[in-house]
Design a protein around this motif. Sequence first.
Motif, PDB file in Angstrom:
ATOM      1  N   PRO A 293      11.837 -10.542 -86.299  1.00 34.34           N
ATOM      2  CA  PRO A 293      10.659 -10.054 -87.017  1.00 34.34           C
ATOM      3  C   PRO A 293      10.668 -10.406 -88.508  1.00 34.34           C
TER       4      PRO A 293
ATOM      5  N   THR B  84       7.900 -12.757 -90.668  1.00 33.84           N
ATOM      6  CA  THR B  84       7.286 -12.489 -91.970  1.00 33.84           C
ATOM      7  C   THR B  84       7.458 -13.683 -92.900  1.00 33.84           C
TER       8      THR B  84
ATOM      9  N   ALA C 182       4.192  -7.353 -89.016  1.00 32.34           N
ATOM     10  CA  ALA C 182       4.767  -6.383 -88.074  1.00 32.34           C
ATOM     11  C   ALA C 182       4.021  -5.062 -88.183  1.00 32.34           C
ATOM     12  N   ASN C 183       4.336  -4.121 -87.291  1.00 32.33           N
ATOM     13  CA  ASN C 183       3.746  -2.787 -87.346  1.00 32.33           C
ATOM     14  C   ASN C 183       4.378  -1.992 -88.499  1.00 32.33           C
TER      15      ASN C 183
ATOM     16  N   GLU D  77       8.394  -1.426 -88.329  1.00 31.41           N
ATOM     17  CA  GLU D  77       9.143  -2.655 -88.550  1.00 31.41           C
ATOM     18  C   GLU D  77       8.936  -3.171 -89.974  1.00 31.41           C
ATOM     19  N   SER D  78       7.716  -3.092 -90.465  1.00 31.73           N
ATOM     20  CA  SER D  78       7.455  -3.535 -91.839  1.00 31.73           C
ATOM     21  C   SER D  78       8.215  -2.674 -92.843  1.00 31.73           C
TER      22      SER D  78
END
Length: 404
Positions: free
Chosen positions: A38, A42, A349-350, A353-354
């Motif tokens: 993830p 980004t 990401a959601n 996760e962010s």
Amino acid sequence: MMGNALTSIELFAGGGGLLLGCSLAGFTHELAVEWDGPSCATLRRNEACGYPLIAGTKIHEGDVRDVSWNNYVGQLDLLAGGPPCQPFSLGGLARAALDPRDMFPAMTHVLSVLRPRAFVIENVKGLTRSSFADYYSYILLRLQHPTLTAREDESWRDHLARLSREHTSGVHDDLRYEVVPTVVDAADYGVPQHRMRVIIVGFREDVNADWSFPAKTHSGAALFEAKQSGDYWERHAVPMRGRSLGSRHSGDTGLLPWRTVRDALAGLPEPQIGGVPGWFNHELRTGARSYPGHTGSLLDEPSKAIKAGVHGVPGGENMLRYPDGRVRYYSVREAARIQCFPDRYEFDANWSESMRQIGNAVPVRLAQIVASSVAVALRLDDAKRAYDASLVRELEEVHYASAR
């Protein structure tokens, strides 16, 4: 060096905080290495969109121990990275050398192979805890002498003892770094967040760096004074009834005021369910609540450190607390601002996760300040070498002229 540009490789790049800061300081990234998918998404998203601070950076998804470094040996100005900190974090199991997530050995191995002119390493303050004192000494000696690797079946304590003997014997290996570790609060450097970190900077022994850690630029005492005088409130158009001086802080009133959450979020609209048109990652997350020990960050003080805990955040660090006592979660964009990420830098990401990526990041402003000081030292070393070379040529010309 590759041409006139200052070049860098980033290890354990995560969501890109240290990378962006080094880019702002003038370093061109040849490579960014990160094993987490993830986080790589980004980085790739922003690179693909042509975001200028990461555009053109090659992103390698995988373990740093599996990367071939042949194309970069002896060609690098800076190696930067934040080795995974769970072995030293108060939120982790604190196992240090016994933790398989300890990536300091991998960092020193890459250092020994690439031989950059300088390095910057960031980690949690927990690294300096008294219970880790011996291992911290071991890390610093490893970084000073990266080619003096552990022998087969040699424990880290035995390796520490041998490194100590080598270090004090006067006979050194062919690669040595002068290492300066510093514990900092990011708030003292204009980051709107209390974030205690260890920054370890090293220069290869042949570099005439003449370097020291950058001086503090901001203070809590100056913030208290700005509130007391009314300057802070007037700047934000806060009415009298909404003003609170908060705690009196010590420090130098001649510095700039600490930046607060209100400072960080200025000009940003309130987050909304479903997001706010024109803003990346600015969606309201509901369900925040306050209880003892979980009170959020005050609007008119620097934020608590943004956290990346996988089992929830016990101190409410990822919540905003309004003067009237209401609380809500930070949006991803708000947390990114508190970590000094640019508004056009998008997290792919959601929310959870962010926030993990943001919570694991180095504040971009702090990274820029440290990396800029390193860049200046390297440029000055280049200038000294160029001057010395021109002086040698002049002396040679004088010698040849007299010989004729």
